[in-house]
Design a protein around this motif. Structure first.
Motif, PDB file in Angstrom:
ATOM      1  N   ALA A 128       0.751  -1.346   0.110  1.00  0.00           N
ATOM      2  CA  ALA A 128       0.031  -0.185  -0.386  1.00  0.00           C
ATOM      3  C   ALA A 128       0.445   1.334   0.182  1.00  0.00           C
ATOM      4  O   ALA A 128       2.051   1.381   0.691  1.00  0.00           O
ATOM      5  CB  ALA A 128      -1.373  -0.227   1.062  1.00  0.00           C
ATOM      6  N   ARG A 129       0.159   2.619  -0.361  1.00  0.00           N
ATOM      7  CA  ARG A 129       0.623   3.883  -0.490  1.00  0.00           C
ATOM      8  C   ARG A 129       0.980   4.472   1.103  1.00  0.00           C
ATOM      9  O   ARG A 129      -0.236   4.094   1.417  1.00  0.00           O
ATOM     10  CB  ARG A 129       0.347   4.600  -1.706  1.00  0.00           C
ATOM     11  CG  ARG A 129       0.450   6.128  -1.989  1.00  0.00           C
ATOM     12  CD  ARG A 129       0.386   6.630  -2.680  1.00  0.00           C
ATOM     13  NE  ARG A 129       0.258   8.011  -2.605  1.00  0.00           N
ATOM     14  CZ  ARG A 129       1.384   8.817  -2.703  1.00  0.00           C
ATOM     15  NH1 ARG A 129       2.887   8.085  -4.074  1.00  0.00           N
ATOM     16  NH2 ARG A 129       0.938  10.493  -3.308  1.00  0.00           N
ATOM     17  N   GLN A 130       1.523   5.001   1.183  1.00  0.00           N
ATOM     18  CA  GLN A 130       1.146   5.542   2.806  1.00  0.00           C
ATOM     19  C   GLN A 130       2.238   6.290   3.742  1.00  0.00           C
ATOM     20  O   GLN A 130       2.998   7.830   2.231  1.00  0.00           O
ATOM     21  CB  GLN A 130       2.860   4.292   3.557  1.00  0.00           C
ATOM     22  CG  GLN A 130       2.484   2.431   3.977  1.00  0.00           C
ATOM     23  CD  GLN A 130       3.176   2.254   3.768  1.00  0.00           C
ATOM     24  OE1 GLN A 130       3.596   0.879   3.775  1.00  0.00           O
ATOM     25  NE2 GLN A 130       5.019   2.822   2.942  1.00  0.00           N
ATOM     26  N   HIS A 131       1.145   7.526   3.962  1.00  0.00           N
ATOM     27  CA  HIS A 131       1.470   8.943   4.413  1.00  0.00           C
ATOM     28  C   HIS A 131       1.918   8.839   5.922  1.00  0.00           C
ATOM     29  O   HIS A 131       1.290   7.705   6.899  1.00  0.00           O
ATOM     30  CB  HIS A 131       0.548   9.690   4.164  1.00  0.00           C
ATOM     31  CG  HIS A 131      -0.347   9.209   2.401  1.00  0.00           C
ATOM     32  ND1 HIS A 131       0.640  10.839   1.436  1.00  0.00           N
ATOM     33  CD2 HIS A 131      -1.028   8.825   2.067  1.00  0.00           C
ATOM     34  CE1 HIS A 131       0.022  10.549   0.451  1.00  0.00           C
ATOM     35  NE2 HIS A 131      -0.712   9.231   0.774  1.00  0.00           N
ATOM     36  N   GLN A 140      10.016   6.935   1.020  1.00  0.00           N
ATOM     37  CA  GLN A 140       8.971   5.954   1.698  1.00  0.00           C
ATOM     38  C   GLN A 140       7.149   6.373   2.120  1.00  0.00           C
ATOM     39  O   GLN A 140       6.553   5.466   1.414  1.00  0.00           O
ATOM     40  CB  GLN A 140       9.037   5.019   2.948  1.00  0.00           C
ATOM     41  CG  GLN A 140      10.577   4.414   2.679  1.00  0.00           C
ATOM     42  CD  GLN A 140       9.904   3.667   3.042  1.00  0.00           C
ATOM     43  OE1 GLN A 140       9.341   2.745   2.045  1.00  0.00           O
ATOM     44  NE2 GLN A 140      11.229   2.240   3.446  1.00  0.00           N
ATOM     45  N   PHE A 141       7.419   7.465   1.612  1.00  0.00           N
ATOM     46  CA  PHE A 141       5.997   8.052   2.108  1.00  0.00           C
ATOM     47  C   PHE A 141       5.665   8.839   0.994  1.00  0.00           C
ATOM     48  O   PHE A 141       6.529   9.899   1.152  1.00  0.00           O
ATOM     49  CB  PHE A 141       5.706   9.098   3.845  1.00  0.00           C
ATOM     50  CG  PHE A 141       6.370   8.079   5.068  1.00  0.00           C
ATOM     51  CD1 PHE A 141       5.370   7.373   5.122  1.00  0.00           C
ATOM     52  CD2 PHE A 141       6.905   8.195   4.955  1.00  0.00           C
ATOM     53  CE1 PHE A 141       5.425   6.544   6.076  1.00  0.00           C
ATOM     54  CE2 PHE A 141       7.328   7.549   6.521  1.00  0.00           C
ATOM     55  CZ  PHE A 141       6.984   6.330   6.972  1.00  0.00           C
ATOM     56  N   GLY A 142       4.343   8.940   0.207  1.00  0.00           N
ATOM     57  CA  GLY A 142       3.371  10.687  -0.288  1.00  0.00           C
ATOM     58  C   GLY A 142       3.474  12.077   0.517  1.00  0.00           C
ATOM     59  O   GLY A 142       3.978  12.598  -0.685  1.00  0.00           O
ATOM     60  N   SER A 143       3.218  12.025   1.503  1.00  0.00           N
ATOM     61  CA  SER A 143       4.059  12.755   2.563  1.00  0.00           C
ATOM     62  C   SER A 143       3.860  12.581   3.349  1.00  0.00           C
ATOM     63  O   SER A 143       3.779  11.784   4.428  1.00  0.00           O
ATOM     64  CB  SER A 143       2.307  13.542   1.948  1.00  0.00           C
ATOM     65  OG  SER A 143       1.202  13.062   3.079  1.00  0.00           O
ATOM     66  N   SER A 189      -6.274  11.325   1.823  1.00  0.00           N
ATOM     67  CA  SER A 189      -5.314  10.248   0.936  1.00  0.00           C
ATOM     68  C   SER A 189      -6.667   9.331   1.387  1.00  0.00           C
ATOM     69  O   SER A 189      -7.742   9.443   1.387  1.00  0.00           O
ATOM     70  CB  SER A 189      -5.105  10.120   2.316  1.00  0.00           C
ATOM     71  OG  SER A 189      -5.516   9.084   3.592  1.00  0.00           O
ATOM     72  N   GLU A 201      -4.916   3.745   1.239  1.00  0.00           N
ATOM     73  CA  GLU A 201      -3.844   4.754   1.783  1.00  0.00           C
ATOM     74  C   GLU A 201      -3.051   3.731   3.596  1.00  0.00           C
ATOM     75  O   GLU A 201      -4.207   4.535   4.217  1.00  0.00           O
ATOM     76  CB  GLU A 201      -3.091   6.191   1.809  1.00  0.00           C
ATOM     77  CG  GLU A 201      -3.598   5.135  -0.132  1.00  0.00           C
ATOM     78  CD  GLU A 201      -2.826   6.621  -1.081  1.00  0.00           C
ATOM     79  OE1 GLU A 201      -2.603   7.065  -1.849  1.00  0.00           O
ATOM     80  OE2 GLU A 201      -2.951   8.312  -0.299  1.00  0.00           O
TER      81      GLU A 201
END
Length: 427
Positions: free
Chosen positions: A325-328, A349-352, A397, A401
């Motif tokens: 999964a995409r992670q924040h 590692q994180f989108g934001s 998000s 996510e």
């Protein structure tokens, strides 16, 4: 003195000693002698390390209880309630028990001044001794050699890892840190060591004390299984090689395998199935801690982790890299922590990142966190509180996510309190 409640006692303990941290054993040893708590149980494990202490202690405690032993576990810090620090038979002790322990210590100490942590350590020992337990697990608070826990002569010492942290007290090299952690060793008694790169001064203490060492990667450890399980191996109480299949677990397997090897090193054993069940049951709030909630009519997931130094960040990064999964991120940090070292393994590692100050004067300000993240090319937002940062990340998000909250015990505690407030209804 009028009878005090737990909150009153804790507030008083914070004011009693001129320094928050005052390393040394003389004062606490004298009071422990007066209280007759230097032998809190027939079997004592002492656990130190830069990372991994909490999960190792939790696994050892679970193993003891699954083996039918009455056990006590002392760890720190706590997330929400002070009672989390002292458990007996898997349950936190009551406010009344802690107040009774503090009162006994206050009377016994006379004019000896004790720190908050020293009072807490003595309280745990007093409660364990009074409960007539079979075994206790003691987590070192800081270092080892001069930590209050080291007033006890443990039957088995466990060292989880040796890395740089608390340099003001432990020194600025792995060699100096290793020397401090070697302080929990006792002559001729076994050491279980998860650290595979032992510094020279640590090895010198092992030799001088004639310590029998069981080291991860050589004597015990784990491998991935082909069936989704993992395989734990080590030397049991009869010095026979054992291989045990264990279902997927929430805690780091290095630490779980160390707990099992320490259990065996103490001369204890039980069937493979019970060992596996104990490891699956072990849990530490705030350590790779998955929490779910309903947000905007959708099920969402948060991952909470108390990691706050470079070694812990590396472990978290490896865990996150394996997730699809995409992670924040939601992030807060104390001012004395190595921000550069923490960010290094987590870049990209994180989108934001959503950063916020922590509810303590020791917090690093959010503006400086954001500035350093911006320099590293990360997308960053600044918020007033950890709860506000979580809410923003959830709002901005996708449902699949994950939000990862980490950087400090304070950070995770704030997240848990925020989650508890949300449980009354859907946003």
């Amino acid at each position: 003195m009028a009878e005090l409640g737990l909150a009153d006692w804790l507030a008083r303990l914070e004011r009693l000693h001129p320094a928050e941290i005052d390393m040394g054993l003389d004062r606490v040893a004298e009071v422990a002698t007066r209280l007759q708590v230097l032998d809190p149980a027939p079997l004592v494990f002492t656990v130190t390390g830069t990372n991994g202490k909490g999960s190792t202690c939790a696994a050892l405690d679970s193993l003891l209880r699954h083996a039918g032993r009455r056990s006590g576990c002392y760890s720190s810090p706590h997330l929400i309630a002070y009672n989390e620090r002292v458990s007996i038979d898997g349950q936190p002790v009551s406010d009344a028990d802690l107040c009774a322990a503090f009162a006994a210590i206050d009377q016994a100490r006379g004019d000896i001044s004790l720190t908050y942590f020293e009072f807490g350590t003595l309280a745990a020992l007093w409660l364990f001794k009074r409960a007539g337990l079979d075994a206790v697990v003691l987590e070192v608070g800081l270092g080892g050699r001069l930590d209050a826990v080291n007033v006890i002569d443990a039957h088995v010492a466990v060292v989880t890892s040796i890395g740089l942290d608390h340099s003001d007290y432990l020194g600025d090299s792995r060699d100096s840190v290793g020397y401090e952690k070697a302080g929990i060793l006792r002559h001729g008694r076994p050491l279980v060591c998860s650290e595979t790169d032992l510094p020279p001064r640590f090895l010198e203490q092992v030799r001088l004390l004639d310590v029998s060492t069981l080291q991860r990667g050589r004597d015990y450890g784990w491998t991935d299984g082909s069936d989704g399980h993992w395989r734990l191996f080590g030397l049991d109480a009869a010095q026979t090689r054992r291989d045990i299949s264990v279902a997927p677990v929430r805690l780091p397997r290095d630490n779980l395998s160390s707990a099992v090897q320490a259990f065996w090193a103490a001369g204890l054993d039980m069937p493979d199935e019970q060992i596996a069940a104990a490891l699956v049951a072990a849990f530490v709030p705030g350590r790779l801690d998955r929490r779910s909630l309903q947000w905007g009519g959708r099920a969402r997931e948060l991952l909470l982790d108390v990691g706050h130094n470079p070694q812990a960040a590396g472990f978290l990064a490896a865990h996150l890299a394996a997730a699809p999964a995409r992670q924040h991120a939601v992030f807060g940090l104390l001012a004395d922590k190595d921000l550069d070292g923490i960010l290094q393994p987590l870049r990209g590692q994180f989108g934001s990142w959503a950063v916020a100050p922590l509810p303590t004067p020791r917090s690093r300000d959010a503006q400086s966190l954001a500035a350093q993240l911006d320099e590293a090319g990360e997308r960053t937002g600044i918020f007033t509180t950890i709860g506000e940062a979580i809410a923003w990340q959830l709002d901005h998000s996708a449902a699949d996510e994950k939000i990862v909250v980490f950087g400090s015990f304070f950070c995770v505690a704030e997240a848990i309190l925020w989650l508890n407030k949300q449980s009354g209804g859907d946003r």
